[in-house]
Motif scaffolding. Structure first.
Motif, PDB file in Angstrom:
ATOM      1  N   GLN A  99       0.997  -1.429  -0.022  1.00 16.78           N
ATOM      2  CA  GLN A  99      -0.130  -0.050  -0.321  1.00 16.78           C
ATOM      3  C   GLN A  99       0.562   1.406  -0.242  1.00 16.78           C
ATOM      4  O   GLN A  99       0.147   2.083   0.739  1.00 16.78           O
ATOM      5  CB  GLN A  99      -0.740   0.109   1.470  1.00 16.78           C
ATOM      6  CG  GLN A  99      -1.446  -1.203   1.530  1.00 16.78           C
ATOM      7  CD  GLN A  99      -3.207  -0.991   0.725  1.00 16.78           C
ATOM      8  OE1 GLN A  99      -3.385  -0.139  -0.368  1.00 16.78           O
ATOM      9  NE2 GLN A  99      -3.135  -2.420  -0.279  1.00 16.78           N
ATOM     10  N   ARG A 101       1.952   3.121  -2.192  1.00 11.64           N
ATOM     11  CA  ARG A 101       1.830   3.914  -2.998  1.00 11.64           C
ATOM     12  C   ARG A 101       0.838   4.972  -2.598  1.00 11.64           C
ATOM     13  O   ARG A 101       1.173   6.555  -3.747  1.00 11.64           O
ATOM     14  CB  ARG A 101       1.022   3.760  -4.255  1.00 11.64           C
ATOM     15  CG  ARG A 101       1.571   3.340  -5.745  1.00 11.64           C
ATOM     16  CD  ARG A 101       0.813   2.486  -6.702  1.00 11.64           C
ATOM     17  NE  ARG A 101       2.407   2.153  -6.960  1.00 11.64           N
ATOM     18  CZ  ARG A 101       3.202   1.335  -7.827  1.00 11.64           C
ATOM     19  NH1 ARG A 101       3.077   3.147  -8.925  1.00 11.64           N
ATOM     20  NH2 ARG A 101       4.130   1.117  -8.413  1.00 11.64           N
ATOM     21  N   TYR A 102      -0.359   4.405  -1.638  1.00 12.09           N
ATOM     22  CA  TYR A 102      -1.604   5.256  -1.285  1.00 12.09           C
ATOM     23  C   TYR A 102      -0.598   6.324  -0.633  1.00 12.09           C
ATOM     24  O   TYR A 102      -0.937   7.638  -0.228  1.00 12.09           O
ATOM     25  CB  TYR A 102      -2.340   4.263  -0.540  1.00 12.09           C
ATOM     26  CG  TYR A 102      -3.534   5.262   0.308  1.00 12.09           C
ATOM     27  CD1 TYR A 102      -4.496   6.276  -0.410  1.00 12.09           C
ATOM     28  CD2 TYR A 102      -2.806   5.344   1.637  1.00 12.09           C
ATOM     29  CE1 TYR A 102      -5.507   6.898   0.276  1.00 12.09           C
ATOM     30  CE2 TYR A 102      -3.914   6.143   2.423  1.00 12.09           C
ATOM     31  CZ  TYR A 102      -4.937   6.565   2.076  1.00 12.09           C
ATOM     32  OH  TYR A 102      -5.965   7.674   2.513  1.00 12.09           O
ATOM     33  N   PHE A 103       0.308   5.725   0.174  1.00 10.77           N
ATOM     34  CA  PHE A 103       0.905   6.923   1.567  1.00 10.77           C
ATOM     35  C   PHE A 103       2.003   7.840   0.974  1.00 10.77           C
ATOM     36  O   PHE A 103       2.376   8.695   1.350  1.00 10.77           O
ATOM     37  CB  PHE A 103       1.206   5.994   2.878  1.00 10.77           C
ATOM     38  CG  PHE A 103       0.370   5.403   3.293  1.00 10.77           C
ATOM     39  CD1 PHE A 103      -0.317   5.750   4.302  1.00 10.77           C
ATOM     40  CD2 PHE A 103       0.571   3.872   3.508  1.00 10.77           C
ATOM     41  CE1 PHE A 103      -0.729   5.071   5.023  1.00 10.77           C
ATOM     42  CE2 PHE A 103      -0.446   3.547   4.135  1.00 10.77           C
ATOM     43  CZ  PHE A 103      -1.278   4.061   4.905  1.00 10.77           C
ATOM     44  N   GLY A 105       3.879  11.212   0.043  1.00 12.52           N
ATOM     45  CA  GLY A 105       3.632  12.398  -1.043  1.00 12.52           C
ATOM     46  C   GLY A 105       1.809  12.957   1.199  1.00 12.52           C
ATOM     47  O   GLY A 105       1.883  14.180   0.851  1.00 12.52           O
ATOM     48  N   LYS A 106       1.541  11.489   1.579  1.00 14.24           N
ATOM     49  CA  LYS A 106       0.508  11.895   2.653  1.00 14.24           C
ATOM     50  C   LYS A 106       0.865  12.954   3.574  1.00 14.24           C
ATOM     51  O   LYS A 106       2.382  12.577   4.297  1.00 14.24           O
ATOM     52  CB  LYS A 106      -0.293  10.974   2.300  1.00 14.24           C
ATOM     53  CG  LYS A 106      -0.872  10.289   1.628  1.00 14.24           C
ATOM     54  CD  LYS A 106      -1.908  11.148   1.473  1.00 14.24           C
ATOM     55  CE  LYS A 106      -3.201  10.678   0.672  1.00 14.24           C
ATOM     56  NZ  LYS A 106      -2.642   9.647  -0.438  1.00 14.24           N
ATOM     57  N   SER A 107       0.542  13.309   4.574  1.00 11.78           N
ATOM     58  CA  SER A 107       1.191  13.670   5.772  1.00 11.78           C
ATOM     59  C   SER A 107       1.136  13.372   7.154  1.00 11.78           C
ATOM     60  O   SER A 107       1.037  12.225   6.349  1.00 11.78           O
ATOM     61  CB  SER A 107      -0.245  15.226   6.312  1.00 11.78           C
ATOM     62  OG  SER A 107      -1.274  14.705   6.804  1.00 11.78           O
ATOM     63  N   VAL A 110      -1.575  10.990   8.509  1.00  7.48           N
ATOM     64  CA  VAL A 110      -2.381  10.477   7.266  1.00  7.48           C
ATOM     65  C   VAL A 110      -1.475   9.418   7.863  1.00  7.48           C
ATOM     66  O   VAL A 110      -2.112   8.244   8.050  1.00  7.48           O
ATOM     67  CB  VAL A 110      -2.265  10.324   5.930  1.00  7.48           C
ATOM     68  CG1 VAL A 110      -2.634   9.239   5.663  1.00  7.48           C
ATOM     69  CG2 VAL A 110      -3.480  11.704   5.687  1.00  7.48           C
ATOM     70  N   LEU A 111      -0.387   9.496   8.101  1.00  8.06           N
ATOM     71  CA  LEU A 111       0.998   8.552   8.644  1.00  8.06           C
ATOM     72  C   LEU A 111       0.447   7.459   9.709  1.00  8.06           C
ATOM     73  O   LEU A 111       0.662   6.568  10.062  1.00  8.06           O
ATOM     74  CB  LEU A 111       2.196   8.352   8.253  1.00  8.06           C
ATOM     75  CG  LEU A 111       2.397   8.328   6.825  1.00  8.06           C
ATOM     76  CD1 LEU A 111       4.210   9.393   6.820  1.00  8.06           C
ATOM     77  CD2 LEU A 111       2.180   7.847   6.065  1.00  8.06           C
ATOM     78  N   TRP A 113      -2.451   8.157  11.324  1.00  7.09           N
ATOM     79  CA  TRP A 113      -3.575   7.158  11.316  1.00  7.09           C
ATOM     80  C   TRP A 113      -3.613   6.188  10.855  1.00  7.09           C
ATOM     81  O   TRP A 113      -3.843   5.044  11.173  1.00  7.09           O
ATOM     82  CB  TRP A 113      -4.581   7.813  10.505  1.00  7.09           C
ATOM     83  CG  TRP A 113      -6.310   6.979  10.320  1.00  7.09           C
ATOM     84  CD1 TRP A 113      -6.880   8.122  11.523  1.00  7.09           C
ATOM     85  CD2 TRP A 113      -5.874   7.082   9.385  1.00  7.09           C
ATOM     86  NE1 TRP A 113      -8.329   6.802  10.673  1.00  7.09           N
ATOM     87  CE2 TRP A 113      -7.307   6.090   9.862  1.00  7.09           C
ATOM     88  CE3 TRP A 113      -6.102   6.181   8.191  1.00  7.09           C
ATOM     89  CZ2 TRP A 113      -8.719   5.276   8.685  1.00  7.09           C
ATOM     90  CZ3 TRP A 113      -6.617   5.384   7.228  1.00  7.09           C
ATOM     91  CH2 TRP A 113      -7.990   5.203   7.255  1.00  7.09           C
ATOM     92  N   GLY A 114      -2.881   6.146   9.885  1.00 12.07           N
ATOM     93  CA  GLY A 114      -2.556   4.726   9.633  1.00 12.07           C
ATOM     94  C   GLY A 114      -1.275   3.225  10.370  1.00 12.07           C
ATOM     95  O   GLY A 114      -2.516   2.761   9.920  1.00 12.07           O
TER      96      GLY A 114
END
Lengths: 172, 302
Positions: A99, A101-103, A105-107, A110-111, A113-114
């Motif tokens: 997964q 790719r989904y993460f 450049g995310k803030s 988000v990481l 939360w992941g």
């Protein structure tokens, strides 16, 4: 010339090994008795944080065999059935790597939360595995508390890894 | 020339991907296999366990010292704050204990005379090793601690682990310089006990909570909150009369016991060898706490 390149190679190798060594160190650290008064013994899942972080940012620094070894080491030290953490950590590793790719450049939120999601999945997996192995339902609360502690600790441990990651990238 | 690396990469990338995927699936299967194998025969990995634990013991030993020091400083500051209060309480307790000491002396003398009258042979004296707790697994599923003494110091599997206040657990694994103590509130711990007041037998079964349960009490039990629980000596694992805890709750859900020894905050344990090998005597069955517990139960029921 030869000498420097050899040293550089050693230096690079050591740097590449750092994430694994830090993670093994964290596993040992999580076993140290903290002697906190009135605190129920809760070993935060430091290894889980490490595996999540590196699977997300640079999986080649902690390849699957290393994850396997980390899990076995943790199982042995904590007195759990051997293979339990090796299994759950590998599941999470595979999940996160697929997964990635989904993460991208995310803030940080988000990481984070992941990771909380991953912690819940691991908690459920371990709970189910232990319940099956011991042929009785394990209490849920301790697992829940343990995984929540891990989620709460994520920013602190992740910060250490961010610094480590930067120092590796600078050289490589 | 510029294209070549890319070209090679294009060919090798899927191959490497495949190899990686294969390695991943293989490792996953291996982990699962080890888990099931360890479940089927817990002795298979015994040696690997103790070896790795032994190797890590010195590191844990060193690391646990600062943690202990910090907790000491906190405790001392706290004690300093209420020294006067404590002093009054301790004086009162001292007075009370002196009376008990008197009573104990009288009883001891009387007991000795009676034993002589009966031609009673006293049980073998116990040897003990004091060890420091260096590892506290503290996970959600196991209640065990690592201590920094092992075979080298004379620790043997099945030794009773005591704190100053009461029974903590027993030695489940022994390495050369480290040992793992299974605490009495672990899910796999089963200890034959007796209610001191009524002499009713029961099994103290851990369930990973702070207060283990009493199982197999007689239906007409008169157990009540505050009853002292001591080991019964059945099954030959522990001697008779080691203090274990007090009954903390009696309800429809069962009887709970609050152990005397606080398992969340142990620094030192005394590992006692009473020369008993009861449930551990068959060498091929010496590793599985569950099996031991089950056999224990069988013996008591008989």
């Amino acid at each position: 010339m030869m000498k420097t390149s050899l040293w550089m190679r050693i230096d690079l190798a050591v740097r590449r090994l750092t994430p694994l060594l830090i993670t093994l160190g964290l596993v040992v650290l999580s076993q140290v008795p903290m002697q906190l008064p009135a605190a129920t013994p809760i070993a935060p899942a430091l290894a889980l944080i490490a595996v999540y972080f590196w699977a997300l940012h640079q999986p080649d620094l902690i390849p699957a065999p290393a994850v396997f070894a980390i899990g076995l080491f943790q199982d042995i030290l904590s007195g759990l059935p051997i293979g339990l953490n090796a299994f759950t950590l590998l599941v999470i590793y595979g999940l996160v790597v697929s997964q990635r790719r989904y993460f991208f450049g995310k803030s940080f939120i988000v990481l984070w939360w992941g990771f909380a999601t991953v912690a819940v999945v691991v908690g459920a997996l371990e709970w189910a595995a232990m319940s099956v192995l011991s042929a009785q339902f394990m209490p849920v609360l301790p697992v829940a508390v343990e995984q929540l502690t891990a989620a709460a600790l994520y920013p602190v441990v992740a910060y250490i890894f961010v610094l480590t990651h930067r120092s590796i990238l600078r050289e490589a | 020339m510029r294209h070549r690396p890319e070209h090679i990469l294009r060919i090798t990338a899927p191959l490497r991907g495949f190899a990686h995927r294969f390695a991943y699936v293989f490792l996953l299967a291996a982990a699962l296999g080890i888990l099931l194998l360890g479940r089927a025969d817990p002795h298979i990995f015994q040696r690997a366990r103790t070896t790795v634990t032994d190797m890590t013991a010195p590191v844990l030993d060193a690391l646990s010292r600062p943690a202990v020091t910090i907790s000491h400083v906190i405790a001392e500051a706290r004690e300093l704050a209420r020294l006067r209060e404590e002093n009054i309480i301790l004086r009162a307790e001292n007075e009370r204990l002196l009376k008990w000491q008197n009573a104990a002396r009288t009883l001891l003398a009387e007991n000795k005379q009676l034993q002589e009258l009966l031609g009673f042979t006293p049980p073998q004296d116990a040897t003990s090793v004091t060890a420091r707790v260096i590892g506290d697994s503290g996970g959600a599923f196991v209640r065990s601690v690592l201590v920094n003494a092992g075979r080298r110091e004379g620790v043997a599997k099945g030794n009773a682990a005591l704190s100053g206040k009461g029974l903590l657990g027993r030695v489940a694994e022994v390495g050369e310089r480290s040992a793992r103590v299974l605490l009495i509130n672990d899910l796999n711990s089963r200890i034959p006990v007796v209610i001191e007041r009524s002499r009713e037998r029961a099994i103290l079964a851990g369930d990973n909570s702070v207060t283990p349960r009493l199982l197999y009490l007689p239906a007409t039990t008169s157990v009540q909150v505050g009853d002292r629980i001591v080991t019964s000596g059945h099954g030959g694992a522990f001697p008779v009369g080691l203090p274990v805890g007090v009954v903390s709750a009696v309800s429809d859900e069962g009887v709970r016991v609050m152990p005397f020894a606080d398992a969340t905050n142990i620094e030192y344990v005394r590992l006692m060898d009473y020369g008993l090998d009861g449930i551990l005597n068959d060498a091929d069955e010496d590793g599985d706490a569950v099996a031991e517990g089950n056999r224990n139960k069988r013996r008591i029921r008989r």
